[in-house]
Design an enzyme around this catalytic site. Structure first.
Site, PDB file in Angstrom:
ATOM      1  N   ARG A  21      33.889 -13.602 102.831  1.00 12.78           N
ATOM      2  CA  ARG A  21      34.703 -12.471 103.323  1.00 12.78           C
ATOM      3  C   ARG A  21      35.768 -12.014 102.331  1.00 12.78           C
ATOM      4  NH1 ARG A  21      34.489 -15.503 108.142  1.00 12.78           N
ATOM      5  NH2 ARG A  21      32.766 -14.797 109.436  1.00 12.78           N
TER       6      ARG A  21
ATOM      7  N   HIS B 179      28.221  15.317  91.985  1.00 15.26           N
ATOM      8  CA  HIS B 179      27.491  14.107  92.381  1.00 15.26           C
ATOM      9  C   HIS B 179      26.423  14.357  93.438  1.00 15.26           C
ATOM     10  CE1 HIS B 179      30.595  12.252  90.012  1.00 15.26           C
ATOM     11  NE2 HIS B 179      30.166  11.029  90.251  1.00 15.26           N
TER      12      HIS B 179
ATOM     13  N   GLU C 127      38.423   7.680 101.031  1.00 13.01           N
ATOM     14  CA  GLU C 127      37.731   8.975 101.015  1.00 13.01           C
ATOM     15  C   GLU C 127      37.681   9.625 102.396  1.00 13.01           C
ATOM     16  OE1 GLU C 127      34.503   9.224  98.117  1.00 13.01           O
ATOM     17  OE2 GLU C 127      33.495  10.613  99.471  1.00 13.01           O
TER      18      GLU C 127
ATOM     19  N   ASN D 116      33.776  13.549  93.629  1.00 11.35           N
ATOM     20  CA  ASN D 116      32.308  13.646  93.669  1.00 11.35           C
ATOM     21  C   ASN D 116      31.792  14.988  93.179  1.00 11.35           C
ATOM     22  OD1 ASN D 116      31.630  11.059  94.701  1.00 11.35           O
ATOM     23  ND2 ASN D 116      32.485  11.699  96.656  1.00 11.35           N
TER      24      ASN D 116
ATOM     25  N   LYS E 236      42.445   9.297  88.143  1.00  6.00           N
ATOM     26  CA  LYS E 236      41.741   8.536  89.178  1.00  6.00           C
ATOM     27  C   LYS E 236      42.740   7.742  90.019  1.00  6.00           C
ATOM     28  CE  LYS E 236      37.836   6.439  90.872  1.00  6.00           C
ATOM     29  NZ  LYS E 236      36.485   6.018  90.707  1.00  6.00           N
TER      30      LYS E 236
ATOM     31  N   GLU F 126      32.116  12.250  83.132  1.00  9.62           N
ATOM     32  CA  GLU F 126      33.123  11.920  84.145  1.00  9.62           C
ATOM     33  C   GLU F 126      34.522  12.303  83.645  1.00  9.62           C
ATOM     34  OE1 GLU F 126      32.224  11.029  87.145  1.00  9.62           O
ATOM     35  OE2 GLU F 126      30.519   9.645  87.123  1.00  9.62           O
TER      36      GLU F 126
ATOM     37  N   LYS G 199      35.565   1.255  94.752  1.00 10.83           N
ATOM     38  CA  LYS G 199      34.252   1.503  95.360  1.00 10.83           C
ATOM     39  C   LYS G 199      33.276   0.499  94.768  1.00 10.83           C
ATOM     40  CE  LYS G 199      34.102   6.358  96.738  1.00 10.83           C
ATOM     41  NZ  LYS G 199      33.500   7.683  96.488  1.00 10.83           N
TER      42      LYS G 199
ATOM     43  N   HIS H  79      23.421   7.760  85.008  1.00 10.16           N
ATOM     44  CA  HIS H  79      24.269   8.324  86.074  1.00 10.16           C
ATOM     45  C   HIS H  79      25.124   9.479  85.521  1.00 10.16           C
ATOM     46  CE1 HIS H  79      26.952   8.572  89.503  1.00 10.16           C
ATOM     47  NE2 HIS H  79      27.986   8.425  88.692  1.00 10.16           N
TER      48      HIS H  79
ATOM     49  N   HIS I 222      23.207  12.771  92.310  1.00 11.93           N
ATOM     50  CA  HIS I 222      22.554  11.658  93.016  1.00 11.93           C
ATOM     51  C   HIS I 222      21.115  12.020  93.375  1.00 11.93           C
ATOM     52  CE1 HIS I 222      26.565   9.583  94.410  1.00 11.93           C
ATOM     53  NE2 HIS I 222      26.274   9.383  93.140  1.00 11.93           N
TER      54      HIS I 222
ATOM     55  N   ARG J 142      39.874  12.221  98.157  1.00 17.53           N
ATOM     56  CA  ARG J 142      39.061  11.464  97.194  1.00 17.53           C
ATOM     57  C   ARG J 142      37.676  12.093  96.983  1.00 17.53           C
ATOM     58  NH1 ARG J 142      38.497   4.937  96.243  1.00 17.53           N
ATOM     59  NH2 ARG J 142      36.960   5.102  94.583  1.00 17.53           N
TER      60      ARG J 142
HETATM   61  P1  NAD Z   1      25.632   0.624  82.957  1.00 19.39           P
HETATM   62  O1  NAD Z   1      26.502  -0.296  83.668  1.00 19.39           O
HETATM   63  O2  NAD Z   1      24.173   0.604  83.235  1.00 19.39           O
HETATM   64  O3  NAD Z   1      25.876   0.461  81.385  1.00 19.39           O
HETATM   65  C1  NAD Z   1      25.147   1.262  80.498  1.00 19.39           C
HETATM   66  C2  NAD Z   1      24.448   0.437  79.413  1.00 19.39           C
HETATM   67  O4  NAD Z   1      25.412   0.077  78.416  1.00 19.39           O
HETATM   68  C3  NAD Z   1      23.842  -0.857  79.910  1.00 19.39           C
HETATM   69  O5  NAD Z   1      22.615  -1.062  79.264  1.00 19.39           O
HETATM   70  C4  NAD Z   1      24.872  -1.903  79.457  1.00 19.39           C
HETATM   71  O6  NAD Z   1      24.311  -3.174  79.313  1.00 19.39           O
HETATM   72  C5  NAD Z   1      25.318  -1.334  78.153  1.00 19.39           C
HETATM   73  N1  NAD Z   1      26.641  -1.719  77.677  1.00 19.39           N
HETATM   74  C6  NAD Z   1      27.731  -2.013  78.414  1.00 19.39           C
HETATM   75  N2  NAD Z   1      28.789  -2.176  77.612  1.00 19.39           N
HETATM   76  C7  NAD Z   1      28.353  -2.017  76.348  1.00 19.39           C
HETATM   77  C8  NAD Z   1      28.994  -2.036  75.086  1.00 19.39           C
HETATM   78  N3  NAD Z   1      30.321  -2.210  74.967  1.00 19.39           N
HETATM   79  N4  NAD Z   1      28.227  -1.824  73.984  1.00 19.39           N
HETATM   80  C9  NAD Z   1      26.896  -1.572  74.094  1.00 19.39           C
HETATM   81  N5  NAD Z   1      26.239  -1.517  75.266  1.00 19.39           N
HETATM   82  C10 NAD Z   1      26.986  -1.726  76.385  1.00 19.39           C
HETATM   83  O7  NAD Z   1      26.073   2.155  83.235  1.00 19.39           O
HETATM   84  P2  NAD Z   1      27.500   2.853  83.397  1.00 19.39           P
HETATM   85  O8  NAD Z   1      27.305   4.246  82.951  1.00 19.39           O
HETATM   86  O9  NAD Z   1      28.584   2.046  82.810  1.00 19.39           O
HETATM   87  O10 NAD Z   1      27.718   2.835  84.978  1.00 19.39           O
HETATM   88  C11 NAD Z   1      26.906   3.566  85.837  1.00 19.39           C
HETATM   89  C12 NAD Z   1      27.045   2.997  87.223  1.00 19.39           C
HETATM   90  O11 NAD Z   1      28.378   3.165  87.681  1.00 19.39           O
HETATM   91  C13 NAD Z   1      26.162   3.682  88.255  1.00 19.39           C
HETATM   92  O12 NAD Z   1      25.524   2.721  89.023  1.00 19.39           O
HETATM   93  C14 NAD Z   1      27.138   4.478  89.100  1.00 19.39           C
HETATM   94  O13 NAD Z   1      26.693   4.650  90.423  1.00 19.39           O
HETATM   95  C15 NAD Z   1      28.360   3.637  89.016  1.00 19.39           C
HETATM   96  N6  NAD Z   1      29.605   4.359  89.257  1.00 19.39           N
HETATM   97  C16 NAD Z   1      30.473   3.810  90.153  1.00 19.39           C
HETATM   98  C17 NAD Z   1      31.673   4.437  90.392  1.00 19.39           C
HETATM   99  C18 NAD Z   1      32.674   3.782  91.307  1.00 19.39           C
HETATM  100  O14 NAD Z   1      33.681   4.414  91.638  1.00 19.39           O
HETATM  101  N7  NAD Z   1      32.464   2.553  91.706  1.00 19.39           N
HETATM  102  C19 NAD Z   1      32.011   5.624  89.719  1.00 19.39           C
HETATM  103  C20 NAD Z   1      31.085   6.141  88.818  1.00 19.39           C
HETATM  104  C21 NAD Z   1      29.894   5.489  88.582  1.00 19.39           C
HETATM  105  N1  GLY Z   2      33.461   8.060  91.573  1.00 15.25           N
HETATM  106  C1  GLY Z   2      33.891   8.576  92.838  1.00 15.25           C
HETATM  107  C2  GLY Z   2      34.980   7.784  93.465  1.00 15.25           C
HETATM  108  O1  GLY Z   2      35.431   6.793  92.957  1.00 15.25           O
HETATM  109  O2  GLY Z   2      35.428   8.134  94.528  1.00 15.25           O
END
Ligand code: NAD
Ligand code: GLY
Length: 359
Positions: free
Chosen positions: A119, A246, A235, A243, A225, A183, A141, A263, A250, A239
């Protein structure tokens, strides 16, 4: 070092931004922690796993490494179970601290594991992609994907700190940098005309990874942010503007199968589509749609979406968005650059925008 504070009902915490933060990571681990679980993937492990392990070892605490497969396609409940297998197998207690070392995929999964393991245990975000540093590591998130929808299984759960080492971006592939910049420009579009103009002016330098420009883009993005999530953690209102792009994005990700487009690439294309829909419904000028398209192209993201089997399939995918209520798809739209709001849109107008922006 620059510090940005996040203050939400779910937690107050610092985002610390500077080159070299990895070397200081031990300071972030609370003294009462019993165990550190270091969650990462093989790509990040090969680049900085040894360094982070050495630094965390100086805390004298038990360290359990958990290696997850790399990629959006693995952001699933099955993968999440690998974390629980390791933590339960080692009989870890509630004073465990999880360290999420990686991009948004690792951060979202490690955060969700922290939210639900017994939890809730504490966790630290150590984002290593530009996208994670400017967006996903901040705001709490956490989620995994479901075949029927992106980020559909998750929780709001804040980290105890976000540690951004800007120097780790040196190894990030160009395509990932472009995805992260989508972003970054989003913040200008929804909140700050001057920041959008700054991005237009500095796009070449940002893509060339000029350290000063990148540091400023990361700092400003974290400030935007933090400002939004501090006002609306869950949200219920404001918030949602984060998006922008998005709903379209998505649909692209789910329609193509997670991991085909990045993404951030899907979001970049979604920004253009949202701008075009804003022109249809809110009088956003076509000249400004062109500016958005030009900047998305300049950061290196696609500006034309995939057909995805036609408009009806697009609509079906977008209905799966979390902003859909009683079957009505909600979009984030812009009356002008620097301002955003949420509203529904007539299906025929959305169809026109899809047809005009896909091939
Ligand atoms: P990712 O986590 O897949 O990373 C992209 C690639 O870069 C991967 O292959 C990773 O291994 C590699 N990598 C990481 N750090 C590295 C470095 N320093 N040097 C070389 N390679 C490296 O993708 P991302 O774009 O970081 O994240 C996308 C994800 O984030 C999606 O799932 C999306 O839904 C999520 N997201 C979440 C939020 C949130 O608020 N929680 C907001 C936006 C996106
Ligand atoms: N990336 C959208 C949020 O954090 O709300």
């Amino acid at each position: 070092m620059h510090t940005v504070d996040v203050a939400t009902p779910g937690g107050h915490y610092p985002i610390r931004i500077a080159p070299g933060r990895l070397e200081l990571l031990a300071q972030t681990i609370p003294s009462d922690a019993t165990t550190i679980v270091l969650i990462t993937n093989p790509v990040v492990q090969a680049l900085m796993g040894e360094q982070v392990t050495r630094v965390l070892a100086t805390t004298g605490k038990r360290l359990i490494p958990v290696l997850l497969p790399d990629g959006e396609a693995y952001k699933t409940l099955d993968t999440l179970n690998l974390i629980f297998d390791a933590m339960l197998g080692a009989q870890l207690d509630r004073r465990t601290v999880i360290v999420a070392l990686g991009g948004g995929v690792i951060g979202d999964m490690a955060g969700f594991a922290a939210a639900v393991y017994q939890r809730g245990v504490r966790f630290v975000q150590v984002p290593t992609t530009l996208l994670a540093q400017v967006d996903s590591s901040v705001g709490g998130k956490t989620a995994v994907n479901h075949p029927l929808g992106k980020n559909m299984i998750g929780a709001f759960y804040q980290p105890i700190a976000v540690e951004i080492d800007t120097s780790v971006l040196n190894t990030l592939p160009d395509r990932e940098m472009s995805a992260g910049l989508a972003e970054v420009i989003k913040y200008g579009l929804i909140l700050d005309t001057e920041f959008f103009e700054w991005c237009e002016k500095n796009v070449v330098g940002l893509r060339a990874r000029d350290p000063e420009l990148l540091a400023l883009a990361i700092r400003r993005s974290c400030e935007f942010k933090a400002y939004v999530v501090s006002q609306d953690e869950r949200e219920t209102g404001m918030r949602a503007i984060l998006n922008l792009g998005h709903t379209f994005g998505h649909a692209i990700e789910a329609g193509l199968g997670y991991g085909d487009w990045l993404h951030g690439e899907a979001v970049g294309c979604g920004l253009v589509m949202a701008a075009d829909l804003s022109a249809e419904l809110l009088g956003f000028s076509q000249a400004h749609v062109q500016r958005v398209r030009a900047l998305v192209q300049a950061i290196g993201c696609p500006v034309v979406g995939p057909r995805l089997g036609g408009v009806e399939h697009w609509m079906q995918l977008m209905r799966g968005d979390k902003k859909t209520e009683a079957g009505e798809i909600n979009f984030i739209l812009m009356p002008k650059i620097g301002e955003a709001l949420r509203r529904t849109a007539p299906a025929d107008v959305v169809a026109k925008v899809i047809l005009r922006n896909t091939a």
